[in-house]
Design an enzyme around this catalytic site. Structure first.
Site, PDB file in Angstrom:
ATOM      1  N   HIS A 105       0.900  -1.212   0.002  1.00 30.55           N
ATOM      2  CA  HIS A 105      -0.047   0.053  -0.119  1.00 30.55           C
ATOM      3  C   HIS A 105       0.917   1.192  -0.012  1.00 30.55           C
ATOM      4  O   HIS A 105       0.398   2.372  -0.486  1.00 30.55           O
ATOM      5  CB  HIS A 105      -0.958  -0.041   1.421  1.00 30.55           C
ATOM      6  CG  HIS A 105      -2.249  -0.800   1.125  1.00 30.55           C
ATOM      7  ND1 HIS A 105      -2.854  -1.418   2.152  1.00 30.55           N
ATOM      8  CD2 HIS A 105      -2.791  -1.058   0.214  1.00 30.55           C
ATOM      9  CE1 HIS A 105      -3.709  -2.188   1.762  1.00 30.55           C
ATOM     10  NE2 HIS A 105      -3.713  -1.941   0.595  1.00 30.55           N
ATOM     11  N   HIS A 120      -9.563   9.623   0.053  1.00 33.02           N
ATOM     12  CA  HIS A 120      -8.765   8.254   0.086  1.00 33.02           C
ATOM     13  C   HIS A 120      -7.522   8.590   0.999  1.00 33.02           C
ATOM     14  O   HIS A 120      -6.682   7.504   1.139  1.00 33.02           O
ATOM     15  CB  HIS A 120      -8.518   8.313  -1.369  1.00 33.02           C
ATOM     16  CG  HIS A 120      -7.627   6.519  -1.665  1.00 33.02           C
ATOM     17  ND1 HIS A 120      -6.352   6.667  -1.850  1.00 33.02           N
ATOM     18  CD2 HIS A 120      -8.141   5.723  -1.934  1.00 33.02           C
ATOM     19  CE1 HIS A 120      -5.801   5.585  -1.966  1.00 33.02           C
ATOM     20  NE2 HIS A 120      -7.096   4.470  -2.013  1.00 33.02           N
TER      21      HIS A 120
END
Ligand code: JTA
Length: 599
Positions: A254, A484
């Site tokens: 990520h 986000h």
């Protein structure tokens, strides 16, 4: 299988039942290979099922008016955020209400040209080098960038530009082309760490003169999607790929970081956006920009160039955790630079099982250690809530005692060396978009393609939803730009002060933050994550807290912290539900007049 429940009536295919949490199961499969080109065929880069659903639905919208049943709900209002509130700290730019976007019809080229123009002026925006007198000669763009990098933003914390909102809300925010512009440095080579990467798009974000400089992409793709990424990168002879090892099941890469090696020095950018157009268009994303790190004199000691926050050592330690010879080349470059001006702490996660002194190197135990060592106790600290804000959620167990309000909260409530056991009092606020937040957003329902909370996970933890608060960001003009970004902080009971602030790639999941094993003697982490922690002491604040900036765009004390969403968080109303990506929403149309019917 059809079910009626808390979240309405929906069906899932029979293979989707078993689930273990965020990105760890069949309903949120790892990235899959998608065909080249073609909106209907899906994007040309590998990505998740959730994002594919968004892509498909945008290509073939299901008009709410086309539905074969009657419903009397007016379309969500096209959002024009109120004119109240001022710019983020700088003058406004010229692309007010410019809704055009690269690759979105006829506007693409125009938007592209506009972006190129900004990169024209020469002169590097170093930390101190450009004298104020110099500022007036160049364009406003240079002035803005200079201010962004030097004045009024001691935190170096930014949001991404959002298309379709008032220019003043975008002042002080950055597009990827701004970050890669020659104003920030004359690029020699770069490294991009990320999850989802559109190589063709990424190369186009670099100024023409830097497009053939060596670019290393660090990713976590395997098998078919790795092959697809290699195929996409193949035409670019300067692009190299580095696959991060992911030895623990259901782990994900990520981390979102740029390493920018310049003729003038080095810059590190830690952020939350994927390297795809959608992530830099109409979302709320966070960015931390390092100062321009100068090169150390030849022959400087190994230990030279360290910051008070030990950032250099920690960054090298994070890179070494990949055990990659290619990344070791970047370790050597970092060693040659002076990172001593860094005022943030690095907080990473890297896959593994950790014991003893290793246990506190990563994840929530690393945060616990930093808060114990460098944050100060505050009066009545047990009444100071922790606030987590994120864009996806893993499987957190049967109740709050399993992880959220035990090991995870215990870490986030550490402050100095307090050993008080009043921890059960500390309130927990969780901020995650509701269905209505998504419906009324700039992107409409397709924004939900980047909020991949699945019904399979949600239905196992209904207890969690009582902690939920809406996404609201009037102060940053981003109420309708879905988050986000992921942030975590400790706030005063009146929400006017914060003891610390973290911006990170880590969602609310055990895979990201770590989980105890073997009776707490071991911490297990599945994924790579990276963020930066802001502590008041590093900014010369002795009181032990930052004042929260009340208005993102006013001239409040420079050291008030620009929290990117509204405080206090507003609880879900009784009708509200958390956004869940893989169930249909057909009763009310989104801002584009569409419904959401995944699959
Ligand atoms: C949609 C995702 C990220 C990230 C990771 C995602 C998934 C769906 C968006 C995203 N995973 N997924 O690292 O930024 O199902 O894995 O934005």
């Amino acid at each position: 299988m059809s079910q009626e429940s808390e979240h309405g009536k929906w069906t899932v295919s029979s293979s989707d039942d078993e689930s273990a949490g965020e990105q760890t199961n069949s309903e949120m499969p790892s990235t899959s290979l998608l065909q080249q080109t073609g909106q209907e065929k899906g994007p040309r880069y590998p990505c998740s099922e959730a994002r594919k659903a968004a892509h498909k639905r945008k290509a073939s919208p299901l008009k709410h008016s086309d539905r074969s049943f009657l419903q009397e709900v007016a379309p969500a209002q096209k959002q024009k955020p109120s004119q109240e509130g001022l710019g983020w700290c700088l003058s406004s730019s010229d692309d007010d209400e410019d809704n055009l976007k690269e690759g979105r019809g006829k506007g693409g080229a125009a938007a592209g040209v506009k972006q190129e123009e900004r990169c024209a002026p020469k002169g590097i925006l170093s930390n101190h080098k450009l004298p104020p007198s110099h500022k007036t000669e160049s364009s406003d763009r240079v002035q803005d960038a200079w201010d962004l990098l030097n004045g009024q933003n001691p935190f170096r914390f930014f949001l991404t530009k959002v298309k379709g909102i008032k220019a003043r809300y975008n002042s002080g925010s950055l597009h990827i082309k701004d970050i890669l512009s020659p104003l920030f440095g004359t690029l020699v080579s770069s490294a991009q760490f990320n999850y989802c990467i559109d190589v063709e798009w990424l190369v186009r974000q670099y100024p023409k003169e830097f497009r053939d400089k060596p670019l290393l992409i660090i990713h976590g793709e395997k098998r078919e999607s790795k092959a697809a990424l290699h195929e996409q990168a193949h035409p670019y002879k300067n692009v190299r790929l580095c696959q991060a090892k992911l030895d623990i099941a259901f782990g994900t890469h990520h981390t979102k970081m740029m390493l920018l090696h310049y003729e003038e020095g080095l810059r590190v950018v830690i952020h939350t956006s994927n390297l795809i157009d959608d992530d830099w268009y109409q979302k709320t994303q966070g960015i931390w920009l390092s100062p321009l790190y100068p090169k150390l004199p030849l022959g400087a000691a190994e230990s030279a160039g360290e910051s008070h926050t030990n950032f250099k050592c920690d960054l090298i330690g994070y890179l070494r955790s990949y055990s990659s010879p290619t990344l070791n080349e970047w370790v050597e470059i970092i060693k040659q630079h002076d990172l001593s001006e860094t005022r943030v702490y690095l907080l990473g996660s890297t896959p593994g099982r950790y014991q003893g002194s290793e246990k506190e190197k990563w994840g929530h135990l690393r945060l616990r250690k930093l808060l114990k060592e460098h944050a100060t106790q505050l009066p009545d600290h047990h009444s100071w809530p922790i606030i987590g804000q994120f864009s996806s959620i893993g499987s957190l167990g049967a109740d709050q005692s399993k992880w959220l309000c035990s090991e995870f909260r215990d870490s986030l409530i550490s402050l100095g060396n307090n050993t008080t056991l009043t921890n059960h009092d500390v309130p927990v606020y969780l901020v995650y978009p509701s269905v209505d937040n998504v419906r009324q957003s700039l992107e409409g329902y397709p924004a939900g393609g980047s909020l991949p909370y699945s019904i399979q996970t949600a239905q196992k933890q209904l207890w969690l939803h009582s902690y939920f608060h809406k996404w609201s960001a009037e102060t940053s003009g981003r109420s309708h730009a879905m988050p986000h970004i992921k942030t975590y902080m400790r706030s005063s009971p009146d929400f006017q002060k914060i003891a610390w602030f973290l911006v990170t790639s880590a969602n609310l999941s055990k895979a990201a933050w770590g989980v105890f094993e073997k009776n707490g003697t071991q911490q297990m982490i599945r994924s790579y994550e990276l963020g930066v922690l802001f502590l008041p002491s590093e900014f010369g604040l002795e009181a032990g807290y930052f004042q929260v900036k009340e208005n993102m765009f006013s001239d409040e004390p420079v050291l008030s912290f620009p929290v990117p969403y509204d405080l206090p968080p507003e609880k879900y109303e009784s009708k509200d539900r958390p956004w869940i990506w893989n169930i249909p929403y057909t009763k009310a149309p989104d801002t584009h007049g569409n419904m959401w019917v995944p699959k």
